[in-house]
Design an enzyme around this catalytic site. Structure first.
Site, short mmCIF file in Angstrom:
data_model
loop_
_atom_site.label_atom_id
_atom_site.label_comp_id
_atom_site.label_asym_id
_atom_site.label_seq_id
_atom_site.Cartn_x
_atom_site.Cartn_y
_atom_site.Cartn_z
N GLY A 59 0.86 -1.19 0.00
CA GLY A 59 0.00 0.00 0.00
C GLY A 59 0.88 1.23 0.00
O GLY A 59 2.06 1.14 0.37
N CYS A 86 5.55 -6.04 1.43
CA CYS A 86 5.84 -4.62 1.37
C CYS A 86 5.23 -3.89 2.58
O CYS A 86 5.65 -4.10 3.70
CB CYS A 86 5.37 -4.06 0.03
SG CYS A 86 6.05 -2.46 -0.30
N TYR A 87 4.18 -3.09 2.38
CA TYR A 87 3.55 -2.41 3.53
C TYR A 87 3.05 -3.44 4.56
O TYR A 87 3.16 -3.23 5.77
CB TYR A 87 2.39 -1.55 3.02
CG TYR A 87 1.62 -0.82 4.09
CD1 TYR A 87 2.21 0.18 4.85
CD2 TYR A 87 0.29 -1.14 4.34
CE1 TYR A 87 1.50 0.84 5.84
CE2 TYR A 87 -0.44 -0.47 5.32
CZ TYR A 87 0.17 0.51 6.07
OH TYR A 87 -0.54 1.16 7.04
N HIS A 173 7.92 -7.64 -3.84
CA HIS A 173 6.64 -8.07 -4.43
C HIS A 173 6.83 -9.37 -5.22
O HIS A 173 7.27 -9.34 -6.37
CB HIS A 173 6.11 -6.99 -5.38
CG HIS A 173 5.62 -5.77 -4.68
ND1 HIS A 173 4.36 -5.67 -4.14
CD2 HIS A 173 6.25 -4.60 -4.39
CE1 HIS A 173 4.22 -4.49 -3.58
NE2 HIS A 173 5.36 -3.81 -3.70
N GLU A 175 4.56 -11.10 -6.49
CA GLU A 175 3.48 -11.23 -7.49
C GLU A 175 3.81 -10.61 -8.84
O GLU A 175 3.13 -10.87 -9.82
CB GLU A 175 2.17 -10.64 -6.94
CG GLU A 175 2.13 -9.13 -6.76
CD GLU A 175 2.78 -8.61 -5.49
OE1 GLU A 175 3.55 -9.36 -4.87
OE2 GLU A 175 2.53 -7.45 -5.12
N SER A 227 -26.28 -7.89 -22.80
CA SER A 227 -25.74 -6.93 -23.78
C SER A 227 -25.14 -7.65 -24.98
O SER A 227 -24.89 -7.04 -26.01
CB SER A 227 -24.66 -6.08 -23.12
OG SER A 227 -23.51 -6.87 -22.90
N GLY A 228 -24.89 -8.96 -24.82
CA GLY A 228 -24.27 -9.71 -25.91
C GLY A 228 -22.77 -9.83 -25.71
O GLY A 228 -22.09 -10.56 -26.42
N GLY A 229 -22.22 -9.11 -24.73
CA GLY A 229 -20.81 -9.28 -24.37
C GLY A 229 -20.66 -10.62 -23.66
O GLY A 229 -21.65 -11.24 -23.24
N ASP A 231 -19.62 -11.48 -20.72
CA ASP A 231 -20.04 -11.59 -19.31
C ASP A 231 -21.54 -11.79 -19.19
O ASP A 231 -22.01 -12.74 -18.55
CB ASP A 231 -19.65 -10.34 -18.52
CG ASP A 231 -18.18 -10.02 -18.65
OD1 ASP A 231 -17.42 -10.92 -19.01
OD2 ASP A 231 -17.79 -8.86 -18.39
N SER A 232 -22.30 -10.90 -19.82
CA SER A 232 -23.74 -11.04 -19.66
C SER A 232 -24.23 -12.29 -20.40
O SER A 232 -25.22 -12.90 -20.00
CB SER A 232 -24.48 -9.79 -20.13
OG SER A 232 -24.26 -9.55 -21.49
N SER A 233 -23.52 -12.70 -21.45
CA SER A 233 -23.93 -13.91 -22.17
C SER A 233 -23.79 -15.14 -21.27
O SER A 233 -24.69 -15.97 -21.19
CB SER A 233 -23.08 -14.12 -23.42
OG SER A 233 -23.30 -13.08 -24.33
N LYS A 370 -12.09 -11.89 -16.41
CA LYS A 370 -12.63 -12.12 -17.76
C LYS A 370 -12.14 -13.43 -18.39
O LYS A 370 -12.92 -14.18 -18.95
CB LYS A 370 -12.23 -10.93 -18.64
CG LYS A 370 -12.81 -10.93 -20.01
CD LYS A 370 -14.23 -10.44 -20.03
CE LYS A 370 -14.30 -8.95 -20.16
NZ LYS A 370 -15.66 -8.43 -20.12
#
Ligand code: XMP
Length: 514
Positions: A59, A86-87, A173, A175, A227-229, A231-233, A370
Site C-alpha cells: 500500500g 511490502c507495507y 513483491h 506477485e 448486452s451480448g458481451g 459476461d452477460s452472455s 474475464k
C-alpha cells in the site's frame, strides 16, 4: 464442496489484484477483502470457504502516517498463516514491536536480496535472488520471536518469519514478473506453509452459481440484462439453466450498439433456447443524454436508464430479481476497494441508482476475471463465436464518442467501428487481441479530399492486448493493416479527414477513452 482459500487483505497497493490472480493461477481460490476485516469476520467466512492463509498487500503508506490503514491485530492470533508483502511486511514488524525506519523517499526497482535462510516461503531459492521492491519504510530490527531470512544492501531485514507461528514478511513483491522466482515464493506460501489443496477451477463457480440463483429466486421470476458481451452472455446462459422459462433476458438497444448487434444477439440466444426480448429504447436514452459531455455523468445516466427500462419490463412480468454479468474487475474499478481510487464507474456497478425496485440483484460472476469467464463459457458449451467475442462496454459507443452525443456521430462511429472490426478479423488477428475498435474524438482537422479542402472528424483506432483488462498494451499491428483501416475509413466516411492510432498502454490510459 468448500474450497481452500487465501484472503488478500487490501491496503490499496497497485498490485493487490495481481496477488489474488497469481494464487488462482495455482488453482487455489483467492479473494480480496478489506484490510480492516476483523478476526471474527474472517472466521465467519469459513461457512462458505476454508480460509487457509492471509496475505497482507502492499500500500502507498508509511506505518507512521496517522490515517494509514490498519489491520485487526487479533488476526495474528488466528493460527492462520500470514504473509505480509511490502507495507504488509512493515506493518507486521511494527505491530509486533519490531523497528521500522520511516522512509524519506520511495525506493523502487530491481534489487538483489541475499537469502540467509532458504526456508518456508523462501524454500528452494538461491542465496542471491532478483526481486522487485517498491518501498519507503524499512524494517531494521525484530523482536526475539522473529528471525531474519533475507537482506539487501539497503534493507537489513528484507524477509523475516516468526520462529514458531507461520507468519512471514517480504519487503518485495513476489506477485510481479520482475521478481524472478516470485511464483515459487507464492507456491511455497500457498502449499508448503498454508497446505492448500489445488482444487479450485473457474468452472467451480458454475454449479455454485446455478444453485445460488435457484435458491434466491425460488419460484419467482428474474430478468437479466443481456448486452451480448461475454459476461452477460455467460450469466444469461447460467441463469437460464437455473430458471428456464422463469428467466427473461432483456436486450436493451440504447442506440449505442455496434452494427448488426441487436439482430445477432436476438438470434443467437433464441437458438440457445433462452427466453429473450429486445427493447428498442434509442430515443429515450438520447433524450436524457442531450448536452451531456462529462464521461462519468454519461455512464451514470446510461446506468440509471438501463435500470428504469429493466424495471418497466420486469413489472410487466412481475419479476422480482435482476441478474447481472458483473465480474470482479468491474467491482474493483468501480471503487469497492476502500483504499484505492475510483477509476471509472462501470455502468453495471457504480452506476446503479439507489432506489432500485428489485428485491435483490444477483451477480453470479462477481468473483471471476474475464479470462476465467471465457473458460466457464467454453465448459458450459456456449458457441465459440460468442466465447471469443471481444468485450463491449455496457454504455457502448457512448463512451467512445468524446463530448456531446448525437445520432449522426453515433452512426458515423458505428460504421468506422465496423471497418476496424472487419479489417482486423479479415487478417485473422481478432483471436489474439483483447479489443479493437474506433473512437470518435472531439478534434476536427483539415484534410484534402479530391481537389478541395475538407474539415472533418478525427477517428482514433484503439487496439489492445490484455489478459484481464486491469492492464493492457497497445497492439503492434502491421502497418499495412492500419493503412487499410485508415484508407477505408477516410474513403467510406466523407466526414472523416484523419485517422490516428492510439499508442498508449493501460496504465496510464484506460482501454476505453471515457
Ligand atoms: P477500461 O476502459 O476501464 O476498461 O480500461 C476495462 C474493460 O472494461 C470494459 N468496460 C466496461 N464494461 N461496463 C462494462 O460492462 C462498463 O461500463 C465498462 N466500461 C469499460 C472495457 O471495454 C474494457 O474491456
Amino acid at each position: 464442496m468448500k474450497h481452500d482459500a487465501i484472503l488478500v487483505l487490501d491496503f490499496g497497493g497497485q498490485y493487490c489484484n495481481l496477488i489474488a490472480r497469481r494464487v488462482r493461477e495455482l488453482k487455489v481460490y483467492s479473494e480480496i477483502v478489506p484490510c480492516d476485516m476483523t478476526a471474527e469476520e474472517i472466521k465467519q467466512l469459513n461457512t462458505t470457504m476454508t480460509v487457509k492463509g492471509l496475505i497482507l498487500s502492499g500500500g502507498p503508506w508509511s506505518v507512521y502516517e496517522e490515517d494509514a490503514p490498519k489491520f485487526d491485530p487479533k488476526i495474528l492470533e488466528l493460527g492462520i498463516p500470514i504473509l505480509g508483502l511490502c507495507y504488509g511486511h512493515q506493518m507486521i514488524a511494527y505491530y509486533s514491536k519490531g523497528k521500522v525506519k520511516p522512509g524519506t523517499k520511495k525506493e523502487y526497482g530491481i534489487a538483489h536480496v541475499m537469502v540467509d535462510k532458504a526456508v518456508g516461503v523462501l524454500k528452494g531459492l538461491d542465496s542471491k535472488e532478483k526481486v522487485w521492491m517498491s518501498h519507503g519504510d524499512t524494517v531494521y530490527g525484530l523482536p526475539e520471536e522473529f528471525e531474519m531470512l533475507a537482506y539487501t544492501e539497503s534493507c537489513p531485514i528484507a524477509a523475516f518469519r516468526h520462529k514458531t507461528n507461520s507468519i512471514y514478511g517480504l519487503q518485495w513483491h513476489p506477485e510481479v514478473v520482475h521478481t524472478e522466482n516470485g511464483m515459487q515464493m507464492l507456491r511455497n506460501f500457498v502449499f508448503e506453509v498454508c497446505k492448500c489443496e489445488p482444487n479450485w477451477k473457474p468452472e467451480s463457480v458454475v454449479d455454485k452459481a446455478i444453485k445460488e440463483i435457484k435458491e434466491i429466486v425460488g419460484n419467482g421470476t428474474a430478468i437479466i440484462g443481456l448486452s451480448g458481451g461475454i459476461d452477460s452472455s455467460v450469466a444469461t446462459f447460467m441463469a437460464a439453466k437455473a430458471l428456464g422459462e422463469r428467466l427473461l433476458a432483456i436486450y436493451v438497444d440504447h442506440g449505442f450498439m455496434r452494427l448488426g448487434e441487436t439482430e445477432y444477439v436476438e438470434s443467437t440466444f433464441k437458438n440457445l433456447g433462452v427466453n429473450i426480448i429486445a427493447i428498442h429504447a434509442q430515443d429515450r436514452f438520447m433524450k436524457r443524454l442531450e448536452g451531456v459531455i462529462d464521461p462519468e455523468e454519461k455512464r451514470k445516466i446510461i446506468g440509471e436508464e438501463f435500470i428504469r427500462v429493466f424495471e418497466e419490463a420486469a413489472r410487466k412480468i412481475a419479476a422480482d430479481y435482476l441478474i447481472q454479468g458483473t465480474i470482479y474487475p468491474d467491482r474493483i474499478e468501480s471503487g469497492f476497494r476502500k483504499h484505492s481510487d475510483t477509476i471509472k464507474t462501470h455502468h453495471n456497478v457504480g452506476g446503479l441508482p439507489e432506489d432500485i425496485e428489485f428485491k435483490k440483484i444477483i451477480e453470479p460472476l462477481r468473483d471471476l476475471y474475464k479470462d476465467e469467464v471465457r473458460e466457464v463459457a467454453k465448459i458450459m458449451g456456449l458457441p465459440n463465436e460468442l466465447v471469443t467475442r471481444q468485450p463491449f462496454p455496457g454504455p457502448g459507443l457512448a463512451v467512445r464518442i468524446i463530448g456531446e452525443l448525437t445520432k449522426e456521430k453515433t452512426d458515423l462511429l458505428r460504421k468506422a467501428d465496423k471497418i476496424v472490426t472487419d479489417e482486423i478479423e479479415n487478417v485473422g488477428l481478432g483471436d489474439c487481441l483483447w479489443q479493437y475498435f474506433a473512437v470518435l474524438t472531439e478534434t476536427k482537422s483539415t484534410g484534402v479530399k479530391g481537389d478541395s479542402r475538407a474539415y472533418g472528424f478525427t477517428i482514433a483506432v484503439r487496439i489492445v492486448e490484455s489478459k484481464e483488462a486491469m492492464t493492457a498494451g497497445f497492439a503492434r499491428i502491421p502497418y499495412d493493416v492500419l493503412e487499410k483501416i485508415s484508407t477505408r475509413i477516410t474513403n467510406e466516411l466523407p466526414q472523416v479527414t484523419r485517422v490516428v492510432y492510439d499508442i498508449t498502454h493501460k496504465p496510464p490510459a484506460t482501454i476505453e477513452w471515457e
